[in-house]
Design a protein around this motif. Structure first.
Motif, PDB file in Angstrom:
ATOM      1  N   ASP A  60      -1.025  -8.014  -8.365  1.00  0.00           N
ATOM      2  CA  ASP A  60      -1.366  -6.618  -8.077  1.00  0.00           C
ATOM      3  C   ASP A  60      -0.865  -5.680  -9.162  1.00  0.00           C
ATOM      4  O   ASP A  60      -1.505  -4.658  -9.452  1.00  0.00           O
ATOM      5  CB  ASP A  60      -0.804  -6.205  -6.716  1.00  0.00           C
ATOM      6  N   GLU A 130       4.476  -2.955  -3.256  1.00  0.00           N
ATOM      7  CA  GLU A 130       3.109  -3.016  -2.738  1.00  0.00           C
ATOM      8  C   GLU A 130       2.733  -1.713  -2.032  1.00  0.00           C
ATOM      9  O   GLU A 130       1.617  -1.207  -2.177  1.00  0.00           O
ATOM     10  CB  GLU A 130       2.965  -4.188  -1.761  1.00  0.00           C
ATOM     11  N   GLY A 134      -0.177   0.670  -3.368  1.00  0.00           N
ATOM     12  CA  GLY A 134      -1.287   0.877  -2.446  1.00  0.00           C
ATOM     13  C   GLY A 134      -1.561   2.339  -2.199  1.00  0.00           C
ATOM     14  O   GLY A 134      -2.733   2.765  -2.150  1.00  0.00           O
ATOM     15  N   GLU A 137      -3.306   3.732  -5.323  1.00  0.00           N
ATOM     16  CA  GLU A 137      -4.676   3.231  -5.456  1.00  0.00           C
ATOM     17  C   GLU A 137      -5.599   3.908  -4.453  1.00  0.00           C
ATOM     18  O   GLU A 137      -6.741   4.266  -4.774  1.00  0.00           O
ATOM     19  CB  GLU A 137      -4.693   1.708  -5.284  1.00  0.00           C
ATOM     20  N   ARG A 138      -5.124   4.102  -3.229  1.00  0.00           N
ATOM     21  CA  ARG A 138      -5.944   4.793  -2.222  1.00  0.00           C
ATOM     22  C   ARG A 138      -6.194   6.244  -2.621  1.00  0.00           C
ATOM     23  O   ARG A 138      -7.294   6.768  -2.444  1.00  0.00           O
ATOM     24  CB  ARG A 138      -5.253   4.720  -0.860  1.00  0.00           C
TER      25      ARG A 138
END
Length: 415
Positions: A60, A130, A134, A137-138
């Protein structure tokens, strides 16, 4: 990507902070939250969970690097700064998690309590990284769906495609030259890197053509994922073309370093022969003679493989250094360490580079990734070390871990 490269300088500081705060903070976190799925499970289950999370976070982080590049290109430096910062924090967490995993895997015995606490820290580090990645990225996916500049973004991606396509001819020629000049093992995979880059750029062209046909102010949401995919394909192609150029440069660097190392090795052998008669005991004299024979036995590869030759010669000279340690004074040891360091540094960088490409391009398990991370950590330590003897020891550890990572990446399947 200058901002991304510059911001990554903060990683070392972040790692230090994680080391200082992590031992207390993460253990307290787990004890307080009472999560039975983590604290109630057996150590074997925790190890599996930690390994899975490490592999996922490693992948990731690589994916996030592509996303950050796209965010920088699309929204600018200021808007993308939170994503850059989150990526650097994730890199620091990942580095610390791999360091803990290496501590669990090394030959030093750990108590059950240490094993459990370090494993819990790995899980917490991965979960935190993470979560932050996350969130970023959102955020940027949502911004892309609201952005009204899809047409200009598309043109920027097409420009990048053309730039990378202009490199293909040179990359093919470079790959052919490497195959002509060096052994199969040294040149392995370099043509496949060029072919894969070519394929990715063609895929990016198809993706952007499909997006262009549907772009309108009302269809930005529909094409945003296609634009992100095309940007990723271009980045992956660029990375492979970079790897071709890097591999050729590393082989040339190894070839030059090998010539210098052979010249200094001849002087080392002459010195060792002079020390045989002055050895304090027969066993020491015999060890020196055997080490001399080991150095002289390192014949040049045919066809040429300068990286392998450097490694074999480095191993033999390390044995000679050990045999001569008792007879050398401190100044001699430091001088020989400086001479050995440069060639070993070339070997370490090359081995790490190859292992990194294997991890990036295949399904590689946590053990190989852990050894690679440790090799990279030892490389940083070696380059920061001011004592030449300590620096040489660290760079030799980097080579050892990189070799292990390479072997595990090639022969181990995902666990």
């Amino acid at each position: 990507m200058d901002l991304l490269a510059g911001a990554s300088l903060a990683v070392g500081t972040l790692v230090v902070l994680v080391v200082a705060l992590g031992i207390v903070g993460f253990v307290v976190l787990f004890r307080r939250r009472g999560d039975r799925s983590v604290t109630g499970g057996g150590l074997a289950e925790l190890n599996r969970t930690a390994g899975t999370l490490l592999v996922r976070l490693d992948d990731d982080v690589r994916d996030a690097e592509a996303e950050v590049g796209f965010a920088l290109a699309q929204f600018g430096t200021e808007s993308a700064q939170p994503f850059v910062a989150a990526l650097n924090r994730a890199r620091a967490d990942l580095a610390e998690a791999f360091r803990l995993r290496q501590a669990l895997d090394d030959a030093i015995p750990d108590t059950p309590r240490e094993q459990r606490e370090w494993t819990l820290q790995i899980i917490a580090l991965c979960e935190r990284a993470e979560r932050e990645l996350g969130e970023q990225e959102r955020t940027f996916r949502r911004r892309r769906s609201e952005e009204g500049s899809a047409a200009s973004t598309l043109e920027g991606i097409r420009r990048s495609i053309r730039e990378q396509q202009s490199r293909l001819g040179g990359a093919h020629a470079l790959a052919d030259e490497v195959h002509t000049r060096y052994a199969t093992r040294a040149a392995a995979g370099i043509r496949q890197l060029v072919d894969r880059a070519d394929s990715l750029l063609r895929d990016a062209e198809h993706t952007t053509d499909a997006a262009a046909a549907t772009i309108s102010q009302s269809r930005v949401t529909a094409v945003a994922p296609d634009l992100a995919e095309a940007a990723r394909q271009v980045r992956d192609a660029a990375e492979r073309l970079d790897a071709v150029e890097r591999r050729a440069a590393e082989l040339a660097e190894a070839r030059a370093a090998l010539e210098e190392r052979r010249a200094s090795a001849a002087a080392d052998v002459d010195e060792a022969r002079a020390e045989v008669d002055r050895a304090p005991e027969p066993e020491s004299a015999r060890a020196i003679l055997e080490a001399i024979d080991a150095v002289l036995a390192v014949a040049p590869s045919d066809p040429a493989d300068p990286v392998d030759d450097l490694e074999r010669l480095g191993d033999a000279l390390a044995r000679l250094d050990l045999a001569l340690a008792a007879s050398r004074n401190e100044a001699d040891r430091r001088a020989h360490a400086r001479a050995a360091y440069e060639g070993t540094l070339v070997s370490a960088r090359s081995q790490i580079s190859v292992a990194r490409e294997l991890v990036a391009n295949g399904r590689v398990g946590v053990d190989a990734r852990t050894r690679l991370a440790e090799a990279e950590r030892q490389l940083v330590i070696a380059q920061a070390e001011t004592d030449p003897v300590e620096a040489l020891d660290a760079i030799r550890r980097a080579v050892t871990h990189a070799r292990d990572a390479d072997a595990l990446a090639r022969y181990n399947t995902m666990g």
